[in-house]
Enzyme design. Structure first.
Site, PDB file in Angstrom:
ATOM      1  N   VAL A   9       5.320   4.639   6.800  1.00 35.20           N
ATOM      2  CA  VAL A   9       4.615   3.476   6.253  1.00 35.20           C
ATOM      3  C   VAL A   9       3.533   3.905   5.271  1.00 35.20           C
ATOM      4  O   VAL A   9       3.042   5.022   5.347  1.00 35.20           O
ATOM      5  CB  VAL A   9       3.972   2.646   7.387  1.00 35.20           C
ATOM      6  CG1 VAL A   9       5.041   2.078   8.295  1.00 35.20           C
ATOM      7  CG2 VAL A   9       2.952   3.451   8.197  1.00 35.20           C
ATOM      8  N   THR A  10       3.129   2.973   4.389  1.00 37.18           N
ATOM      9  CA  THR A  10       3.862   1.762   4.070  1.00 37.18           C
ATOM     10  C   THR A  10       4.800   2.050   2.903  1.00 37.18           C
ATOM     11  O   THR A  10       4.526   2.942   2.094  1.00 37.18           O
ATOM     12  CB  THR A  10       2.904   0.592   3.704  1.00 37.18           C
ATOM     13  OG1 THR A  10       2.172   0.944   2.518  1.00 37.18           O
ATOM     14  CG2 THR A  10       1.955   0.272   4.828  1.00 37.18           C
ATOM     15  N   LYS A  12      -2.718   8.966  -1.127  1.00 37.45           N
ATOM     16  CA  LYS A  12      -1.534   8.214  -0.712  1.00 37.45           C
ATOM     17  C   LYS A  12      -0.309   9.121  -0.766  1.00 37.45           C
ATOM     18  O   LYS A  12       0.558   9.068   0.103  1.00 37.45           O
ATOM     19  CB  LYS A  12      -1.349   6.982  -1.611  1.00 37.45           C
ATOM     20  CG  LYS A  12      -2.554   6.024  -1.621  1.00 37.45           C
ATOM     21  CD  LYS A  12      -2.965   5.560  -0.244  1.00 37.45           C
ATOM     22  CE  LYS A  12      -4.112   4.568  -0.293  1.00 37.45           C
ATOM     23  NZ  LYS A  12      -4.697   4.344   1.040  1.00 37.45           N
ATOM     24  N   CYS A  51       2.141   4.748   0.627  1.00 38.13           N
ATOM     25  CA  CYS A  51       2.231   6.192   0.857  1.00 38.13           C
ATOM     26  C   CYS A  51       3.660   6.731   0.793  1.00 38.13           C
ATOM     27  O   CYS A  51       3.874   7.867   0.382  1.00 38.13           O
ATOM     28  CB  CYS A  51       1.561   6.556   2.165  1.00 38.13           C
ATOM     29  SG  CYS A  51      -0.228   6.334   2.054  1.00 38.13           S
ATOM     30  N   ASP A  67       2.774   8.958   7.776  1.00 43.67           N
ATOM     31  CA  ASP A  67       1.625   8.143   8.216  1.00 43.67           C
ATOM     32  C   ASP A  67       1.932   7.120   9.313  1.00 43.67           C
ATOM     33  O   ASP A  67       1.402   5.988   9.279  1.00 43.67           O
ATOM     34  CB  ASP A  67       1.005   7.420   7.003  1.00 43.67           C
ATOM     35  CG  ASP A  67       0.481   8.371   5.946  1.00 43.67           C
ATOM     36  OD1 ASP A  67       0.588   9.589   6.147  1.00 43.67           O
ATOM     37  OD2 ASP A  67      -0.019   7.897   4.921  1.00 43.67           O
ATOM     38  N   LYS A  78      -3.625  14.280   4.813  1.00 46.37           N
ATOM     39  CA  LYS A  78      -3.695  14.143   3.348  1.00 46.37           C
ATOM     40  C   LYS A  78      -4.774  13.127   2.987  1.00 46.37           C
ATOM     41  O   LYS A  78      -4.874  12.077   3.622  1.00 46.37           O
ATOM     42  CB  LYS A  78      -2.329  13.744   2.790  1.00 46.37           C
ATOM     43  CG  LYS A  78      -1.808  12.414   3.307  1.00 46.37           C
ATOM     44  CD  LYS A  78      -0.455  12.100   2.701  1.00 46.37           C
ATOM     45  CE  LYS A  78       0.118  10.792   3.186  1.00 46.37           C
ATOM     46  NZ  LYS A  78      -0.684   9.599   2.923  1.00 46.37           N
TER      47      LYS A  78
HETATM   48  N1  TIU Z   1      -0.078   5.190   4.499  1.00 41.17           N
HETATM   49  C1  TIU Z   1      -0.291   4.218   3.621  1.00 41.17           C
HETATM   50  O1  TIU Z   1       0.630   3.588   3.139  1.00 41.17           O
HETATM   51  N2  TIU Z   1      -1.622   3.898   3.324  1.00 41.17           N
HETATM   52  C2  TIU Z   1      -2.059   2.659   2.945  1.00 41.17           C
HETATM   53  O2  TIU Z   1      -3.244   2.470   2.681  1.00 41.17           O
HETATM   54  N3  TIU Z   1      -1.129   1.659   2.922  1.00 41.17           N
HETATM   55  C3  TIU Z   1      -1.352   0.333   2.689  1.00 41.17           C
HETATM   56  O3  TIU Z   1      -0.368  -0.400   2.541  1.00 41.17           O
HETATM   57  N4  TIU Z   1      -2.589  -0.125   2.631  1.00 41.17           N
END
Ligand code: TIU
Length: 223
Positions: free
Chosen positions: A156-157, A131, A161, A23, A128
């Site tokens: 991230v994060t 998460k 995810c 992500d 996807k």
């Molecule tokens: N990709 C991911 O981590 N999605 C989130 O929503 N992360 C947050 O920290 N909000």
């Protein structure tokens, strides 16, 4: 191959190991996207881009398999549960128009991976809705077809995810290594807690190491 890592060295073969970049999208890293709409300071996340780019470049040079994920929903939001869309008080909800197009929707500018880490031809790219990268995707089937046994995580994060994907992978029998300087959170304390919890108890979820030590392992093999 063997990378120094915690809680002990991570042994892997190139052919059965995938670099999974989670992500690294504008929606999380740039102002005006999903992360920003949730009230986060998104500037911290961009600091890991150079380290991710170094690993991606080295991994590609040795011919390693690469997988990218994007958290992104269909345009009609049929794969976005109302519970996810309606949670909290974001400035913009999933599907709403923002400065980078509709928030967290596939094909919109905000859902694209940042230029420095753009997928190369032949690399997997999975959208996807959740998460975790295994939920409602073909990731497991594709990895099994290629006899993949290990995953090296960046992205991230850390505690959302990345950790969810790593836990899902661990439960499916993959051995997982998380690159400490190639992952970031909006909350530094959540990142450090995640690194500690995944490698605790003898590597209950997996291993952690630095990009430097992974690159050293690739170099030691003369690659
Ligand atoms: N990709 C991911 O981590 N999605 C989130 O929503 N992360 C947050 O920290 N909000």
């Amino acid at each position: 191959m063997r990378a120094e890592a915690q809680p002990f060295p991570f042994e892997f073969e190139l052919a059965s190991t995938v670099l999974a970049v989670i992500d690294m999208q504008r929606d999380f890293i740039e102002p005006g996207g999903f992360g920003d709409s949730l009230g986060n300071d998104v500037s911290r996340l961009s600091f890991i881009v150079p380290a991710c780019a170094r690993v991606l470049s080295a991994w590609r040079k040795v011919g390693g398999l690469v997988l990218h994920t994007r958290e992104a929903h269909r345009a009609d939001l049929s794969d976005c549960p109302p519970a996810k869309r309606n949670r909290g008080q974001p400035r913009l909800r999933i599907g709403d128009p923002g400065p980078m197009g509709r928030i967290l929707v596939s094909g919109e500018p905000g859902s694209e991976i940042v230029d420095a880490l753009a997928p190369a031809a032949g690399e997997w790219v999975f959208d996807k809705p959740g998460k975790g990268m295994f939920y409602a995707t073909r990731v497991h089937e594709e990895l099994q077809a290629m006899r993949v046994k290990r995953l090296i995580f960046a992205g991230v994060t850390t505690e959302v995810c990345v950790q969810t994907s790593m836990r899902e992978a661990n439960d499916r029998g993959y051995e997982c290594l998380l690159l400490e300087d190639c992952t970031e959170s909006y909350f530094p304390e959540f990142k450090s807690a995640t690194l500690e919890m995944v490698r605790a108890q003898g590597g209950i979820v997996g291993w952690t190491t630095s990009s430097k030590l992974l690159l050293a392992a690739l170099a030691t093999e003369g690659l």
